[in-house]
Design a protein around this motif. Structure first.
Motif, PDB file in Angstrom:
ATOM      1  N   UNK B  83     -15.525  -2.380 -14.623  1.00  0.00           N
ATOM      2  CA  UNK B  83     -15.660  -2.914 -13.222  1.00  0.00           C
ATOM      3  C   UNK B  83     -14.459  -3.178 -12.298  1.00  0.00           C
ATOM      4  N   UNK B  84     -13.218  -3.658 -13.240  1.00  0.00           N
ATOM      5  CA  UNK B  84     -12.097  -3.712 -12.297  1.00  0.00           C
ATOM      6  C   UNK B  84     -11.723  -2.365 -11.773  1.00  0.00           C
ATOM      7  N   UNK B  85     -11.713  -1.365 -12.792  1.00  0.00           N
ATOM      8  CA  UNK B  85     -11.393  -0.083 -12.480  1.00  0.00           C
ATOM      9  C   UNK B  85     -12.180   0.753 -11.386  1.00  0.00           C
ATOM     10  N   UNK B  86     -13.266   0.632 -11.393  1.00  0.00           N
ATOM     11  CA  UNK B  86     -14.237   1.003 -10.439  1.00  0.00           C
ATOM     12  C   UNK B  86     -13.795   0.220  -8.874  1.00  0.00           C
ATOM     13  N   UNK B  87     -13.801  -0.998  -8.872  1.00  0.00           N
ATOM     14  CA  UNK B  87     -13.240  -1.805  -7.723  1.00  0.00           C
ATOM     15  C   UNK B  87     -12.095  -1.230  -7.248  1.00  0.00           C
ATOM     16  N   UNK B  88     -11.122  -1.014  -8.056  1.00  0.00           N
ATOM     17  CA  UNK B  88      -9.717  -0.568  -7.672  1.00  0.00           C
ATOM     18  C   UNK B  88      -9.840   0.836  -6.957  1.00  0.00           C
ATOM     19  N   UNK B  89     -10.717   1.643  -7.688  1.00  0.00           N
ATOM     20  CA  UNK B  89     -10.818   2.885  -6.838  1.00  0.00           C
ATOM     21  C   UNK B  89     -11.376   2.840  -5.510  1.00  0.00           C
ATOM     22  N   UNK B  90     -12.464   2.003  -5.480  1.00  0.00           N
ATOM     23  CA  UNK B  90     -13.184   1.814  -4.043  1.00  0.00           C
ATOM     24  C   UNK B  90     -12.061   1.197  -3.146  1.00  0.00           C
ATOM     25  N   UNK B  91     -11.463   0.301  -3.473  1.00  0.00           N
ATOM     26  CA  UNK B  91     -10.427  -0.150  -2.400  1.00  0.00           C
ATOM     27  C   UNK B  91      -9.256   0.725  -2.342  1.00  0.00           C
ATOM     28  N   UNK B  92      -8.884   1.420  -3.464  1.00  0.00           N
ATOM     29  CA  UNK B  92      -7.556   2.347  -3.286  1.00  0.00           C
ATOM     30  C   UNK B  92      -7.629   3.547  -2.607  1.00  0.00           C
ATOM     31  N   UNK B  93      -9.063   4.005  -2.561  1.00  0.00           N
ATOM     32  CA  UNK B  93      -9.262   5.514  -1.924  1.00  0.00           C
ATOM     33  C   UNK B  93      -9.239   5.522  -0.583  1.00  0.00           C
ATOM     34  N   UNK B  94      -9.858   4.468   0.282  1.00  0.00           N
ATOM     35  CA  UNK B  94      -9.681   4.503   1.760  1.00  0.00           C
ATOM     36  C   UNK B  94      -8.125   4.404   2.196  1.00  0.00           C
ATOM     37  N   UNK B  95      -7.527   3.461   1.368  1.00  0.00           N
ATOM     38  CA  UNK B  95      -6.019   3.374   1.638  1.00  0.00           C
ATOM     39  C   UNK B  95      -5.338   4.488   1.441  1.00  0.00           C
ATOM     40  N   UNK B  96      -5.562   5.194   0.445  1.00  0.00           N
ATOM     41  CA  UNK B  96      -4.765   6.497  -0.060  1.00  0.00           C
ATOM     42  C   UNK B  96      -5.245   7.409   0.963  1.00  0.00           C
ATOM     43  N   UNK B  97      -6.425   7.444   1.300  1.00  0.00           N
ATOM     44  CA  UNK B  97      -6.847   8.415   2.396  1.00  0.00           C
ATOM     45  C   UNK B  97      -6.170   8.163   3.684  1.00  0.00           C
ATOM     46  N   UNK B  98      -6.062   7.020   4.178  1.00  0.00           N
ATOM     47  CA  UNK B  98      -5.286   6.679   5.363  1.00  0.00           C
ATOM     48  C   UNK B  98      -3.926   6.940   5.037  1.00  0.00           C
ATOM     49  N   UNK B  99      -3.252   6.634   4.031  1.00  0.00           N
ATOM     50  CA  UNK B  99      -1.803   6.993   3.971  1.00  0.00           C
ATOM     51  C   UNK B  99      -1.625   8.737   3.984  1.00  0.00           C
ATOM     52  N   UNK B 100      -2.551   9.499   3.099  1.00  0.00           N
ATOM     53  CA  UNK B 100      -2.190  10.695   3.036  1.00  0.00           C
ATOM     54  C   UNK B 100      -2.695  11.652   4.152  1.00  0.00           C
ATOM     55  N   UNK B 101      -3.620  11.264   4.761  1.00  0.00           N
ATOM     56  CA  UNK B 101      -4.324  12.242   5.715  1.00  0.00           C
ATOM     57  C   UNK B 101      -3.983  11.694   7.290  1.00  0.00           C
ATOM     58  N   UNK B 102      -4.147  10.417   7.316  1.00  0.00           N
ATOM     59  CA  UNK B 102      -4.154   9.893   8.870  1.00  0.00           C
ATOM     60  C   UNK B 102      -2.963   9.745   9.246  1.00  0.00           C
ATOM     61  N   UNK B 103      -1.910   9.513   8.407  1.00  0.00           N
ATOM     62  CA  UNK B 103      -0.196   9.301   9.116  1.00  0.00           C
ATOM     63  C   UNK B 103       0.477  10.454   8.849  1.00  0.00           C
ATOM     64  N   UNK B 104       1.520  10.526   9.669  1.00  0.00           N
ATOM     65  CA  UNK B 104       2.447  11.364   9.636  1.00  0.00           C
ATOM     66  C   UNK B 104       4.125  10.764   9.522  1.00  0.00           C
ATOM     67  N   UNK B 105       4.856  11.582   8.897  1.00  0.00           N
ATOM     68  CA  UNK B 105       6.231  11.024   9.000  1.00  0.00           C
ATOM     69  C   UNK B 105       6.524   9.619   8.627  1.00  0.00           C
ATOM     70  N   UNK B 106       7.349   8.849   9.461  1.00  0.00           N
ATOM     71  CA  UNK B 106       7.941   7.434   9.239  1.00  0.00           C
ATOM     72  C   UNK B 106       6.767   6.490   8.759  1.00  0.00           C
ATOM     73  N   UNK B 107       5.798   6.334   9.534  1.00  0.00           N
ATOM     74  CA  UNK B 107       4.882   5.410   9.124  1.00  0.00           C
ATOM     75  C   UNK B 107       4.288   5.577   7.788  1.00  0.00           C
ATOM     76  N   UNK B 108       4.077   7.130   7.614  1.00  0.00           N
ATOM     77  CA  UNK B 108       3.247   7.148   6.198  1.00  0.00           C
ATOM     78  C   UNK B 108       4.103   6.968   5.309  1.00  0.00           C
ATOM     79  N   UNK B 109       5.557   6.959   5.319  1.00  0.00           N
ATOM     80  CA  UNK B 109       6.486   6.691   4.098  1.00  0.00           C
ATOM     81  C   UNK B 109       6.492   5.002   4.073  1.00  0.00           C
TER      82      UNK B 109
END
Lengths: 372, 294
Positions: B83-109
């Motif tokens: 359950x904890x793993x599934x919740x972590x995935x659910x929360x981390x996925x949008x975060x990771x997508x935002x960091x990887x795909x929506x941001x560029x350059x300095x804000x990203x790092x």
């Protein structure tokens, strides 16, 4: 409704910050034609295409597809499909799943999808390739899958963003012919963007030459080649020699130009010019007659020189000749009649051309933003 | 260049360099992982029949299945970890997508570092932070009190929810990092093509983004699941006496009861369970360990 063009772009402007990437562009693409936009990289052609596909919205202007306004409609609800620059095939799916992707989105029945995917694979000459993985295909096959993936959806307009860019030369030549034949066979309207003039000239019914966000000229490949309307088009489409100078005399469109290097050359003025105007003058290497002896009387422009360099390239071979009087370099196409097969460096030759073959344009102001 | 140099070496030299290169890894694995496990396994097969008197047998394992508290704890621990793993995935996925795909350059790092930042502090301190927030006199309780939503302070510690919150928080980084890496490698044009061919946000996510991210998702889930299953600090601190975490049982056997034989058997059962779940997870998602760990 027969006269409604497939694509009607009017006065479209797109700015990124202060700089307009696309500046007041208008054009129409008639149904069933192959229309190319040709321009150097950074001229705004990709921006223009992405606006037509719906990935970005123009700041102003209107884009109509089959007469329907498209502004504000997202890409997934536009009747256009795009073949991306690097094809963007889905690597996690088989060929059949790639092609069926759009049909699945339209909730077409499974049996129907299988049938239509097979039909379109057959049309692009890849019958039976459905179960293959994308990375099992060669470059040319991927190309055809990318096109099939769009064609299966029967788009009103197929957008192609430099799809041949990633292919090697030989395959590119072959795909050019294939694409043109495919388009003629299907009758789908193609809008093709490229920086490669040969692709545009070979395949298109109509070509728009784009530079710095604007269309310089729209016309058939022949019109662009034989009758360029701007210095940019004259320089960008095909090879050309250029001189700059001042108009010495003019009678209608017939002008005599005193070039900066010295000789007075006769030319055909495209822009209205008067004596004293600064002009630039363009002559194609193919339009220049090369002789070992002085030509008989009647040559309107004549230059004597010595061969500086030979650029042997089979049928496209050129010679660079230095004008003895002025030192100006002129590129001349070598006629492949055998007469000049043994032309050597340093040989004395004469060059002549008709005034009608030389195009003269009013020179741009030094700070003009048109230069590429 | 290096490959060229190796190719030029003579055969015995090549073998020697291979041995030298592998030596640290072999020593590491052998001394710190394989040897202790062999010893633990041997220990787990020892039955105590009198003071300093042992006999080889399976009694330690039989006892585990005989006493329901033991296997119930293991099942409970496994279920909560999933359950904890599934919740972590659910929360981390949008975060990771935002960091990887929506941001560029300095804000990203910058955002990536911000996701990393809590892990510069020890797990103990981070967990204590949650205690401050969740306890009876903690932030949430007193905030609810002052807003008049509750009339008496509430204790939010000592239940499964508190354990899950702590575990998810602790695991976040290990999910975000592989997800950002894998999403970074997703060509934006694939997403655009997905829309262009008629897909909407959901179908593009299901058909293109998730299949592409699958190796990262599985890698993240394996790491998070293993860490969660083997975690002892967070369940103990946030779950208190009610935590009933299997690692705590092992701890009790080793340290409190001084029953190393039983503790070793429990340790092996935990190892077996986690291997089994990971194997099942790989089979279910049709991934292989090789592609996942790339």
């Amino acid at each position: 409704m027969a006269n409604v063009p497939d694509l009607d772009v009017s006065n479209v402007i797109k700015r990124f910050g202060e700089v307009p990437a696309v500046d007041r562009v208008s054009f129409t693409v008639p149904t069933g034609s192959f229309f190319s936009i040709l321009g150097p990289s950074g001229c705004g052609k990709t921006t223009l295409m992405r606006m037509i596909a719906g990935f970005i919205e123009p700041n102003s202007g209107d884009i109509r597809i089959k007469g329907e306004p498209t502004l504000g409609i997202p890409p997934n609800r536009r009747p256009t499909n795009m073949v991306f620059q690097h094809l963007a095939l889905f690597p996690m799916m088989t060929v059949a799943d790639n092609i069926g992707y759009g049909l699945r989105r339209r909730r077409v029945s499974k049996a129907d999808i299988t049938r239509r995917v097979e039909a379109v694979l057959d049309r692009v000459g890849l019958a039976g390739a459905g179960p293959k993985k994308v990375d099992q295909l060669s470059g040319g096959q991927k190309q055809r899958v990318a096109i099939a993936r769009c064609l299966v959806l029967d788009p009103a307009l197929l957008l192609l963003d430099e799809p041949l860019g990633a292919l090697d030369l030989k395959l590119r030549e072959q795909m050019k012919v294939e694409l043109k034949q495919l388009q003629a066979k299907l009758g789908t309207t193609f809008l093709y963007i490229t920086h490669d003039q040969s692709e545009a000239l070979v395949m298109s019914d109509q070509v728009a030459v784009m530079n710095a966000g604007r269309f310089e000229q729209v016309g058939t490949p022949q019109e662009l080649y034989y009758d360029p309307q701007t210095p940019f088009v004259a320089g960008f489409v095909g090879n050309t020699n250029s001189w700059t100078g001042q108009v010495a005399r003019h009678a209608g469109q017939q002008v005599e130009v005193a070039t900066e290097d010295g000789p007075v050359l006769k030319a055909h003025a495209v822009d209205p010019v008067t004596a004293g105007d600064k002009v630039s003058l363009f002559v194609r290497p193919e339009a220049i007659a090369l002789r070992r002896e002085t030509p008989p009387d009647g040559a309107e422009n004549l230059v004597h020189g010595s061969v500086q360099n030979l650029l042997f390239d089979g049928g496209n071979s050129m010679a660079i000749v230095q004008d003895t009087a002025t030192g100006h370099m002129v590129t001349v196409a070598l006629p492949q009649t055998g007469e000049f097969a043994h032309l050597s460096q340093g040989e004395q030759v004469s060059l002549s051309w008709q005034a009608g073959q030389a195009r003269c344009f009013a020179a741009e102001a030094p700070n003009a933003s048109r230069t590429p | 260049m290096r490959a060229l140099a190796t190719a030029k070496l003579e055969k015995p030299e090549r073998r020697l360099s291979l041995i030298l290169l592998l030596a640290p890894a072999v020593v590491w694995l052998g001394l710190l992982i394989i040897a202790p496990h062999i010893q633990l396994f041997a220990l787990s097969l020892q039955e105590k029949i009198g003071p300093r008197l042992y006999e080889t047998g399976l009694r330690n394992y039989v006892e585990f299945f005989g006493e329901s508290i033991y296997w119930m704890t293991l099942i409970r621990t496994t279920a909560l970890s999933i359950l904890a793993t599934a919740l972590t995935l659910l929360i981390a996925f949008p975060v990771a997508y935002y960091i990887a795909k929506m941001l560029r350059g300095r804000t990203k790092s910058l955002l990536f570092v911000l996701a990393l930042l809590p892990f510069w502090v020890s797990e103990l301190i981070r967990t204590l932070g949650w205690i401050i927030i969740l306890r009876e006199t903690g932030l949430i309780s007193s905030a609810l009190l002052s807003l008049g939503i509750i009339t008496e302070p509430i204790e939010l510690l000592g239940n499964d929810a508190a354990i899950i919150i702590g575990l998810v928080y602790t695991s976040m980084l290990f999910m975000v990092v592989p997800l950002v890496t894998v999403l970074d490698s997703l060509d934006d044009r694939l997403v655009e093509a997905g829309y262009d061919l008629g897909g909407n946000g959901f179908t593009v996510l299901r058909e293109i983004i998730i299949p592409h991210a699958m190796p990262g998702i599985v890698a993240g889930c394996i790491v998070v699941f293993m860490l969660t299953l083997g975690n002892i600090l967070t369940p103990a601190l946030l779950g208190g006496k009610n935590s009933l975490w299997f690692t705590d049982q092992i701890f009790q056997k080793f340290i409190v009861r001084f029953n190393w034989e039983q503790g070793s058997a429990f340790g092996f059962l935990l190892l077996l369970t986690s291997s089994l779940i990971v194997w099942a997870g790989l089979k279910l998602t049709r991934q292989s360990l090789a592609t996942t760990m790339r």
